[in-house]
Design a protein around this motif. Structure first.
Motif, short mmCIF file in Angstrom:
data_model
loop_
_atom_site.label_atom_id
_atom_site.label_comp_id
_atom_site.label_asym_id
_atom_site.label_seq_id
_atom_site.Cartn_x
_atom_site.Cartn_y
_atom_site.Cartn_z
N UNK A 141 42.18 35.05 49.39
CA UNK A 141 42.26 34.23 48.18
C UNK A 141 41.18 33.17 48.17
N UNK A 142 40.92 32.55 49.31
CA UNK A 142 39.85 31.55 49.40
C UNK A 142 38.49 32.19 49.12
N UNK A 143 38.27 33.35 49.69
CA UNK A 143 37.00 34.05 49.51
C UNK A 143 36.78 34.39 48.04
N UNK A 144 37.85 34.64 47.32
CA UNK A 144 37.77 34.94 45.89
C UNK A 144 37.70 33.68 45.04
N UNK A 145 37.84 32.51 45.68
CA UNK A 145 37.74 31.26 44.94
C UNK A 145 39.06 30.73 44.44
N UNK A 146 40.16 31.29 44.90
CA UNK A 146 41.49 30.85 44.47
C UNK A 146 42.16 30.07 45.59
N UNK A 147 43.07 29.20 45.22
CA UNK A 147 43.87 28.52 46.22
C UNK A 147 44.91 29.48 46.75
N UNK A 148 45.17 29.45 48.07
CA UNK A 148 46.22 30.31 48.61
C UNK A 148 47.57 29.92 48.04
#
Length: 173
Positions: A141-148
């Motif tokens: 999720x972080x790698x995709x730019x989203x918050x976990x």
């Protein structure tokens, strides 16, 4: 800090975390767990399962299949991320490949009839696999730019820190 109207874009921190030394440790841990589980299921686990009552033997087969499936999904993700980190494939190609790997959901509860009869080693591996899966999902999720995602009532250090950073930057505007 960029002035308002400045064309400088924000730096995406997720991909940097995914490329960090923390990823290397996660990769080693994940691949090590896969090897441990494979060795256990091929040797001691096979022997342990022979002495289980029928209901527990069925559950053993089910849980060991779930575990190996989950670990293979994690291995695919880890190998793709390592290839990105080492410059072998682009982040976009890796994302396309990662979309093909659909992670199976973690059961909301473990247990049920016969679960306590499963060998402790298998239950320990299931717990380790679940924790590893949660960490990989957070990193993805972080790698995709989203918050976990943060499960209700459960502390999540990464999501908490990002929430604090977001709040601080909103106040600075």
């Amino acid at each position: 800090m960029a002035e308002q109207g400045d064309s400088t874009s924000a730096i995406a921190i997720g991909p940097r975390i995914a490329a960090s030394g923390g990823f290397t440790a996660l990769y080693r841990e994940g691949m090590g767990l896969i090897e441990e589980v494979a060795a256990y299921l091929d040797e001691d686990g096979r022997e342990d399962s022979r002495f289980l009552p029928r209901e527990a033997a069925f559950l053993y087969a089910t849980e060991s299949m779930r575990l190996t499936t989950r670990l293979m999904q994690i291995a695919s993700w880890l190998l793709l991320q390592r290839a990105v980190n080492e410059g072998e494939i682009s982040r976009e190609n890796a994302r396309a490949e990662k979309e093909k790997v659909k992670f199976s959901a973690t059961p909301s509860e473990r247990g049920g009839p016969g679960y306590d009869l499963l060998p402790q080693m298998l239950r320990d591996f299931i717990d380790k696999g679940d924790r590893l899966f949660d960490r990989v999902m957070q990193l993805d999720q972080l790698e995709r730019g989203a918050l976990p995602d943060q499960p209700i009532g459960q502390a999540n250090g990464i999501a908490d820190q990002f929430s604090r950073l977001q709040a601080a930057f909103k106040r600075a505007d």
